[in-house]
Scaffold this active site. Structure first.
Site, PDB file in Angstrom:
ATOM      1  N   GLY B 321      40.983  26.809  33.779  1.00 47.51           N
ATOM      2  CA  GLY B 321      41.507  28.041  34.363  1.00 47.51           C
ATOM      3  C   GLY B 321      40.712  28.417  35.601  1.00 47.51           C
ATOM      4  O   GLY B 321      40.262  27.556  36.364  1.00 47.51           O
ATOM      5  N   SER B 322      40.528  29.714  35.748  1.00 43.55           N
ATOM      6  CA  SER B 322      39.893  30.199  36.971  1.00 43.55           C
ATOM      7  C   SER B 322      38.442  29.751  37.095  1.00 43.55           C
ATOM      8  O   SER B 322      37.866  29.843  38.184  1.00 43.55           O
ATOM      9  CB  SER B 322      39.960  31.725  37.011  1.00 43.55           C
ATOM     10  OG  SER B 322      41.311  32.121  36.943  1.00 43.55           O
ATOM     11  N   CYS B 323      37.850  29.281  36.008  1.00 43.16           N
ATOM     12  CA  CYS B 323      36.464  28.801  36.096  1.00 43.16           C
ATOM     13  C   CYS B 323      36.381  27.583  37.006  1.00 43.16           C
ATOM     14  O   CYS B 323      35.299  27.167  37.407  1.00 43.16           O
ATOM     15  CB  CYS B 323      35.931  28.443  34.712  1.00 43.16           C
ATOM     16  SG  CYS B 323      35.853  29.848  33.608  1.00 43.16           S
ATOM     17  N   PHE B 324      37.558  26.991  37.306  1.00 48.13           N
ATOM     18  CA  PHE B 324      37.599  25.793  38.132  1.00 48.13           C
ATOM     19  C   PHE B 324      37.620  26.136  39.619  1.00 48.13           C
ATOM     20  O   PHE B 324      37.403  25.288  40.464  1.00 48.13           O
ATOM     21  CB  PHE B 324      38.862  25.014  37.740  1.00 48.13           C
ATOM     22  CG  PHE B 324      38.946  23.627  38.290  1.00 48.13           C
ATOM     23  CD1 PHE B 324      37.989  22.675  37.970  1.00 48.13           C
ATOM     24  CD2 PHE B 324      39.995  23.257  39.125  1.00 48.13           C
ATOM     25  CE1 PHE B 324      38.083  21.382  38.468  1.00 48.13           C
ATOM     26  CE2 PHE B 324      40.087  21.967  39.626  1.00 48.13           C
ATOM     27  CZ  PHE B 324      39.128  21.026  39.293  1.00 48.13           C
TER      28      PHE B 324
END
Lengths: 384, 652
Positions: B321-324
């Site tokens: 998700g946005s951690c990427f």
């Protein structure tokens, strides 16, 4: 016929006289030997009188009583009833055939309710008596005739065959050899033994066919014990190890590792000599052998000293039986002959062999007491 | 009588011959005795010794496993078991003895059948185990009744004990009986009751932990019964394994994650790679495995949808998700497709081809630069720069930061995750890559799969100055009980511009510490401990057009299995990062509302405890280790595990 000398040859001794005549030194020798046995049984139980040594002492006591009783019976009475005794024992052997109790894979015992009877043991005595009576009544010329050997050969063959059927190879051989010794002492020509020997060797392959599997196995294992180290050869190998590890002076009383750690089978019965040799070494073995030799020499001396052929043949028969026990047992535990299950006389735990031997020694003692008694062909002297 | 005299003479002659023969036989016996007892004596003495002396192997005590401060994590416990020697049961018989024992220590019929079977299989003097791991009270009751229980005896053995039970089950693993496959001919493995590591650290370091067997020369009889011991050579106890774990932090993390249904987290030192805590919830108690698990418990374990047996920290694969987004931004910056100040306009969606790609904020973010885009997690910005830079470049960068390959952690069972490229899709799916898939990858959805451990490693590499740090769980292995501080391992440079890394870090700090940041509510108030990070919320279902028009369903209204995964990666302190953390809460909901608060608690606890400190350990032993318990980082408070957590929860 012979001059009656009532002083030397009374119709019967008094009990006191007979007891006085008893060969006490010989009895002492027997007791000494039995004591060695007690000590070994004490050791076999790991330093305990129970379960073997204590019972063996009682048995020896009973055996001594039997021996003295037998010794006191007039020798002419034994002559008179020799055949009856023999035939009775043969009957018992036949009875075993039909009613025997199996023990260790062979029918040897008669269950008499409260006591087990082993007729084949009794036969060892009965045969000696029967043969002694037969040759007692046969002149030296008759002995040399083949025709006169038919009856005694049957006397041997009948029980031997019955015992072999049980099957008990060891006892059968002992009966035949004891018989042969009596034949030999009675004066049967030597070439006949040689002939029988040759025939026996020639017939061995045929006899092989009659052996039971376990007997064949024993012979085969004997010839090459290492072939089956955990099976049938185990006894012999373990026995030799225990023997050899004893060395000259042994490991000490109660210190035998092989026997106490149960590597040695039947150490209280057939293999007790191995334990003795392990704990006391070659010195101990020689000592026991020496003790047996002294008993043997006394037995032979008593026989030779006897004035009647009946007594002489009884004496030589009994000592031969005794010697066979000693030799077969010792040779067996040292791996010289196959394991045939013969106990070491006066030492191995067990009542039957002890009784047989002491019965036999009772007769020998009787021969000594009655050494100068005239014995007729059929029994009592006055019938001569 | 003439004839009789002649017979007597003949008899005497023959007797002499017989005696001669007998003497010959006797000398044969004597000769044989001489041969056996003198000539061959040595050989037979040797055979006799072999006969009676048996060499028995002694099992060495298994090595302990301690945490980085010396606290024992896996130890050997005195194990009392009750045994039965069937030959000693005397008149009672085995059944009678079991009946009597049943009144003191109840046995199930199944156990009883097993015992009876074993009794039949063994020789009568061989002790058969009736029950293991007896309570002290049970031992006492059996001992008191000993006179009435012939043949029953209490035996002391050692069994593996994990004092922290569920806290470290996935990391430590467990031991159990040697399987047929494991047998290599090492006689140690043939010992009854010997155990080998079956998973986790117990498995990785099994050989060191085992030690080497001693031996005992015993005198045995022909049945194998031991008579006495002649000689004894002690073996070498297994080596002690010191882990990088700080068990206090581990406990705090386990307790914190237990508030969720299914979650995992990793805390690591960004410089050394030391994994300080690794939690996968729910867990199991490895001590139960030792005691023997019954079928019901086992079925419960394997049928639980939250997979308690699996270590989700290394084997759970999730879309990041946005951690990427940090990696996408970094790739774009490195490749120059966007400048640090370059802006993208977000109107709430982006049309690409005939597909509409939505931003999580329906109204849009307006003009976004890279820092804002990360801080507010603007999806449209990342659709755009991902489109510009392309999937292969993103993948190449992601691999340099530890995604797509196993991290090489010293723990069995690690999954590699997946970092898709065009080539990968052609090979694996036999399909060509769609640009739309690049857009999805730009926000960490689609094919991209990572493990929580990989996320932690990625974060560490982003904030440690650009070093390719690798995670580790083993600090040292020592046979002496002395563990020195190992020299710092130098990791290679990743080779990215440090200015770009600084931008990413600044953005991550803003995620937490600015009012617009997605994790603003989880900021650490104490400036000494402030953190940075990135939220992630991962859809696990497809949102249909119709649903989007009617209004997307809230997580609370969905069945658990369809709720979003909540993710957070973070680091602290914000200005000089030392700790990296990753948190994944399966179907937990939003990353900012669920995962970020957990990361907050863990980072605060780690800093307060000073979890990453290195201390030498001179002596093994629990007392020493307890004295060496970590102090608060500032030295102002002793952060015992529980109070530490309470303190930080109050603060949050």
């Amino acid at each position: 016929m012979a001059v009656r000398d009532d002083a030397l040859n009374p119709p019967s001794f008094t009990l006191r006289q007979k007891l006085w005549q008893m060969h006490w030194l010989f009895i002492l020798l027997l007791a000494a030997t039995a004591s060695v046995g007690f000590a070994m049984l004490y050791s076999a139980a790991g330093g305990n009188l129970d379960p073997w040594a204590s019972r063996q002492i009682v048995r020896f006591g009973v055996g001594m009583a039997v021996m003295i009783t037998v010794a006191l019976i007039d020798i002419r009475l034994w002559l008179k009833y020799a055949y009856v005794f023999y035939l009775g024992t043969v009957a018992l052997l036949v009875a075993v055939e039909f009613m025997g109790v199996e023990g260790k894979g062979a029918q040897r015992w008669l269950d008499l309710g409260y006591v087990g009877l082993q007729p084949s043991e009794l036969m060892k005595i009965a045969l000696v008596l029967a043969l002694a009576r037969y040759f007692h009544g046969t002149s030296i010329e008759d002995v040399r005739r083949v025709t006169h050997l038919f009856v005694p050969i049957m006397l041997i063959a009948m029980p031997a065959a019955l015992v072999l059927r049980q099957p008990d190879l060891g006892t059968a051989l002992m009966l035949i050899i004891t018989g042969a010794v009596i034949f030999f002492a009675a004066g049967v020509r030597i070439w006949k033994f040689v002939l029988v020997g040759i025939v026996a060797v020639g017939g061995a392959p045929i006899a092989w066919g009659f052996l039971r599997d376990y007997q064949k196995q024993r012979v085969l294992t004997f010839l090459n014990p290492e072939s089956d180290p955990l099976g049938a050869g185990y006894h012999i190998i373990q026995s030799k190890i225990a023997f050899g590890s004893g060395g000259i002076f042994g490991k000490g009383f109660l210190q035998g590792t092989q026997s106490h750690l149960n590597f040695l089978p039947e150490m209280q019965t057939d293999f007790i000599f191995t334990m003795l040799a392990e704990e006391f070494g070659m010195v101990g073995g020689f000592a026991l052998l020496g003790l047996y030799m002294v008993i043997l020499i006394y037995g032979v001396a008593i026989s030779v000293r006897c004035r009647t052929q009946f007594g002489r043949l009884i004496g030589i028969g009994v000592t031969a039986t005794f010697f066979l026990y000693v030799f077969i047992n010792m040779a067996m535990v040292m791996g010289l002959v196959p394991v045939v299950g013969v106990p070491l006389p006066l030492i191995s735990y067990g009542g039957t062999a002890m009784l047989t031997l002491l019965f036999g020694f009772g007769l020998l003692m009787g021969v000594w007491i009655h050494r100068d008694v005239q014995v007729g062909r059929r029994g009592l002297a006055d019938e001569v | 009588m003439h004839g009789d005299q002649e017979r007597q003479k003949l008899f005497a002659r023959r007797t002499v011959m017989l005696v001669g023969g007998k003497l010959a036989l006797v000398s044969m016996l004597a000769g044989r005795m001489y041969y056996l007892q003198v000539v061959k004596a040595e050989q037979y003495k040797m055979l006799a010794d072999e006969n009676r002396i048996s060499l028995r192997l002694l099992a060495p005590p298994r090595g302990r496993i301690i945490d980085r401060f010396g606290v024992p994590l896996a130890d050997n416990k005195q194990n009392y078991r009750v045994m039965l020697v069937s030959e000693d049961t005397r008149g009672l018989g085995v059944d009678g003895a079991l009946d009597l024992l049943d009144e003191i220590v109840p046995m199930s019929p199944g156990e009883r059948r097993r015992v009876l079977k074993e009794v039949r299989r063994n020789r009568s003097f061989v002790p058969v185990t009736l029950r293991e791991n007896l309570e002290w009270e049970e031992v006492a009751r059996i001992e008191v009744n000993a006179p009435d229980l012939p043949g029953v005896m209490i035996d002391e053995g050692q069994s593996r004990f994990y004092p922290y039970g569920k806290n470290l089950a996935h990391v430590l693993g467990y031991v159990s009986a040697v399987s047929e496959r494991e047998k290599t001919g090492d006689r140690l493995l043939e010992l009854p009751g010997f155990r080998t590591g079956k998973s986790g650290i117990e498995k990785i370091h099994d050989l060191s932990l085992r030690g080497s067997g001693g031996s005992s020369e015993v005198e045995v009889n022909a049945y194998g019964r031991v008579i006495r011991e002649l000689n004894r050579r002690e073996g070498l106890p297994g080596a002690e394994v010191r882990m990088t774990i700080d068990v206090g932090l581990q406990q705090a993390a386990t307790k914190r994650l237990a508030q969720e249904v299914s979650a995992s987290a990793v805390v690591m030192d960004v410089h050394s790679g030391d994994v300080l805590a690794m939690v996968s919830h729910p867990s199991f108690d490895p001590n139960d495995f030792n005691r023997g698990l019954d079928v019901d418990d086992w079925n419960k374990l394997i049928s639980n949808p939250a997979a308690p047996l699996s270590n989700k920290a290394i084997a759970g694969r999730y879309s990041p998700g946005s951690c990427f987004k940090m990696l996408v931004a970094l790739t774009a910056l490195e490749r120059g497709v966007i400048s640090p100040t370059g802006k993208v306009f977000c109107e709430g969606f982006m049309e690409f081809g005939d597909t509409k790609f939505h931003c999580w904020r329906r109204g849009g973010h307006g003009l976004m630069d890279v820092v804002d885009a990360i801080a507010q997690s603007c999806d449209v910005y990342f659709y755009e720069i991902a489109r510009r830079v392309g999937i292969d470049r993103i993948a190449e960068m992601a691999v340099r930061f530890g995604l797509g390959d196993p991290t090489g952690l010293d723990l069995p069972g690690e999954k590699p995750g997946l970092m898709p490229t065009k080539a990968w899709k052609r090979e694996a799916r036999d399909q060509s890559w769609h640009q739309g898939e690049t857009l999805l990858a730009g926000i960490g959805q689609g094919y991209v799969l990572v493990t929580p451990l990989q996320l932690a490693v990625m974060t560490a590499r982003l904030v440690n100055g650009g070093f390719a740090v690798s995670p580790q769980l083993t600090k040292s292995v020592s046979t002496t009980g002395v563990h020195t501080v190992p020299e710092r391992h130098e990791f290679p440079q990743i080779g990215v511009n440090s200015r770009n890394l600084a931008i990413i870090r600044e953005a991550m700090v803003k995620v937490v510490n600015t009012p617009h940041g997605t994790a603003h509510r989880s900021a650490i108030d104490d400036p000494r401990y402030s953190m940075g990070g990135k939220t992630g919320t991962v859809q696990v279902r497809r949102i249909t057009k119709a649903e989007r028009e009617q209004g997307v369903l809230k997580n609370e209204d969905l069945p658990w299995k369809e709720r979003d995964h909540a993710l957070f990666v973070g680091f602290a302190p914000a200005d000089n990062p030392r700790y990296a953390v990753s948190v994944v809460v399966e179907h937990g909901g939003g990353g900012s509302s669920v995962a970020a608060p957990i990361a907050h608690d863990l980072l605060l606890a780690a800093q307060r405890r000073g979890s990453a400190r290195d201390v030498p350990i001179r002596q093994s032993g629990g007392a020493q280790a307890a004295a060496d318990r970590p102090q608060g980082a500032g030295g102002d408070e002793a952060a015992a595990t529980d109070s530490g957590v309470r303190a930080l929860i109050n603060e949050g």
